[in-house]
Design a protein around this motif. Structure first.
Motif, mmCIF file in Angstrom:
data_model
loop_
_atom_site.group_PDB
_atom_site.id
_atom_site.type_symbol
_atom_site.label_atom_id
_atom_site.label_comp_id
_atom_site.label_asym_id
_atom_site.label_seq_id
_atom_site.Cartn_x
_atom_site.Cartn_y
_atom_site.Cartn_z
ATOM 1 N N UNK A 35 5.239 7.434 14.553
ATOM 2 C CA UNK A 35 4.466 7.551 13.328
ATOM 3 C C UNK A 35 3.349 6.521 13.383
ATOM 4 N N UNK A 36 2.152 6.917 13.000
ATOM 5 C CA UNK A 36 1.051 5.951 13.041
ATOM 6 C C UNK A 36 1.218 4.900 11.950
ATOM 7 N N UNK A 37 0.795 3.703 12.281
ATOM 8 C CA UNK A 37 0.761 2.649 11.279
ATOM 9 C C UNK A 37 -0.404 2.922 10.342
ATOM 10 N N UNK A 38 -0.470 2.192 9.297
ATOM 11 C CA UNK A 38 -1.629 2.256 8.414
ATOM 12 C C UNK A 38 -2.740 1.434 9.074
ATOM 13 N N UNK A 39 -3.267 1.975 10.164
ATOM 14 C CA UNK A 39 -4.236 1.236 10.970
ATOM 15 C C UNK A 39 -5.532 0.964 10.219
ATOM 16 N N UNK A 40 -5.981 1.892 9.392
ATOM 17 C CA UNK A 40 -7.219 1.654 8.646
ATOM 18 C C UNK A 40 -7.035 0.474 7.686
ATOM 19 N N UNK A 41 -5.843 0.365 7.117
ATOM 20 C CA UNK A 41 -5.532 -0.778 6.251
ATOM 21 C C UNK A 41 -5.573 -2.080 7.043
ATOM 22 N N UNK A 42 -4.849 -2.105 8.174
ATOM 23 C CA UNK A 42 -4.798 -3.330 8.979
ATOM 24 C C UNK A 42 -6.176 -3.727 9.488
ATOM 25 N N UNK A 43 -6.950 -2.749 9.918
ATOM 26 C CA UNK A 43 -8.288 -3.034 10.441
ATOM 27 C C UNK A 43 -9.170 -3.653 9.366
ATOM 28 N N UNK A 44 -8.976 -3.215 8.144
ATOM 29 C CA UNK A 44 -9.817 -3.688 7.051
ATOM 30 C C UNK A 44 -9.394 -5.065 6.529
ATOM 31 N N UNK A 45 -8.097 -5.352 6.482
ATOM 32 C CA UNK A 45 -7.636 -6.588 5.840
ATOM 33 C C UNK A 45 -7.391 -7.742 6.808
ATOM 34 N N UNK A 46 -7.199 -7.439 8.095
ATOM 35 C CA UNK A 46 -6.915 -8.526 9.034
ATOM 36 C C UNK A 46 -8.171 -8.959 9.769
ATOM 37 N N UNK A 66 7.492 4.961 3.399
ATOM 38 C CA UNK A 66 7.970 5.379 2.072
ATOM 39 C C UNK A 66 8.678 6.726 2.145
ATOM 40 N N UNK A 67 8.328 7.545 3.128
ATOM 41 C CA UNK A 67 8.912 8.891 3.231
ATOM 42 C C UNK A 67 10.373 8.869 3.650
ATOM 43 N N UNK A 68 10.859 7.729 4.142
ATOM 44 C CA UNK A 68 12.255 7.614 4.578
ATOM 45 C C UNK A 68 13.210 7.248 3.441
ATOM 46 N N UNK A 69 12.684 6.919 2.283
ATOM 47 C CA UNK A 69 13.534 6.502 1.168
ATOM 48 C C UNK A 69 14.208 7.703 0.511
ATOM 49 N N UNK A 98 0.132 0.405 -2.884
ATOM 50 C CA UNK A 98 0.297 1.750 -3.430
ATOM 51 C C UNK A 98 0.154 2.740 -2.279
ATOM 52 N N UNK A 99 1.207 3.530 -2.074
ATOM 53 C CA UNK A 99 1.252 4.517 -0.997
ATOM 54 C C UNK A 99 1.060 5.912 -1.587
ATOM 55 N N UNK A 100 0.390 6.787 -0.837
ATOM 56 C CA UNK A 100 0.285 8.178 -1.276
ATOM 57 C C UNK A 100 1.506 8.956 -0.797
ATOM 58 N N UNK A 101 1.550 10.247 -1.067
ATOM 59 C CA UNK A 101 2.735 11.049 -0.738
ATOM 60 C C UNK A 101 2.925 11.248 0.763
ATOM 61 N N UNK A 102 1.930 10.855 1.576
ATOM 62 C CA UNK A 102 2.063 10.938 3.034
ATOM 63 C C UNK A 102 2.433 9.602 3.663
ATOM 64 N N UNK A 103 2.555 8.558 2.847
ATOM 65 C CA UNK A 103 2.920 7.244 3.355
ATOM 66 C C UNK A 103 1.733 6.367 3.712
ATOM 67 N N UNK A 104 0.523 6.794 3.380
ATOM 68 C CA UNK A 104 -0.676 6.006 3.664
ATOM 69 C C UNK A 104 -0.927 5.030 2.519
ATOM 70 N N UNK A 105 -1.336 3.820 2.864
ATOM 71 C CA UNK A 105 -1.663 2.824 1.840
ATOM 72 C C UNK A 105 -3.010 3.187 1.222
ATOM 73 N N UNK A 106 -2.979 3.456 -0.074
ATOM 74 C CA UNK A 106 -4.216 3.784 -0.792
ATOM 75 C C UNK A 106 -4.909 2.521 -1.296
ATOM 76 N N UNK A 107 -4.100 1.552 -1.735
ATOM 77 C CA UNK A 107 -4.668 0.302 -2.232
ATOM 78 C C UNK A 107 -3.616 -0.796 -2.163
#
Length: 175
Positions: A35-46, A66-69, A98-107
């Motif tokens: 499963x891909x990480x939230x790479x766009x999030x990491x690229x932006x914040x790190x 989040x989809x595994x819960x 905040x994660x969307x229904x696909x597990x991507x970090x929205x904010x």
């Protein structure tokens, strides 16, 4: 003596020949889900100078699935998850993601207290305010997947009973 040397040489070669026997075994691998990480999030914040505590907590938020819960339901638009860490000496971190229904970090809204400030930030403070001591600091990060992340260091410095509150960015610019 010649017979002994040739005998040992012969024994040595035959044992090497035997060790080169070709045996093939079939290896069956278990299927792996990647499963891909939230790479766009990491690229932006790190940033290359991001403190270790911050990197560790951000990586944990990026890897969280989040989809595994058991409470997960695709009908909900978003899920809010809080990540906390606390270390000796008062260093702490908090991410509200905040994660969307696909597990991507929205904010995310992030707050870190008493971390080791990047060298550029420490140098900027020491150059502009020589002799002042960093008393406390807070690092704030605000991320939205459709905007550039905002990152600010709020630092309180003290000297001879006086105190100043500063806001700095990663480049050491004081605002």
């Amino acid at each position: 003596m010649k017979k002994l040397v040739f005998g040992l040489l012969f024994l040595g070669l035959t044992s090497l020949v035997y060790s080169q026997n070709d045996v093939q075994k079939n290896i069956i691998l278990e299927p792996v889900t990647i499963k891909p990480l939230n790479l766009s999030y990491l690229k932006e914040v790190q940033h290359e100078d991001t403190p270790e505590l911050v990197v560790n907590l951000q990586n944990e938020a990026a890897r969280y699935d989040i989809t595994e819960l058991p409470i997960f339901d695709r009908e909900f638009e978003a899920y809010e998850v809080i990540f906390k860490t606390k270390k000796e000496g008062g260093t702490s971190g908090l991410i509200t993601a905040t994660y969307d229904s696909n597990g991507k970090i929205m904010s995310s809204i992030e707050r870190y207290k008493n971390i080791l400030l990047p060298k550029t930030v420490r140098d900027a403070i020491n150059n502009k305010y020589p002799g002042w001591i960093i008393h406390k600091d807070i690092f704030l990060v605000t991320y939205r997947d459709d905007r550039k992340a905002k990152q600010v260091f709020k630092v309180q410095i003290r000297k001879d009973g006086d105190k100043k509150n500063l806001k700095l960015d990663y480049d050491g610019n004081i605002h």
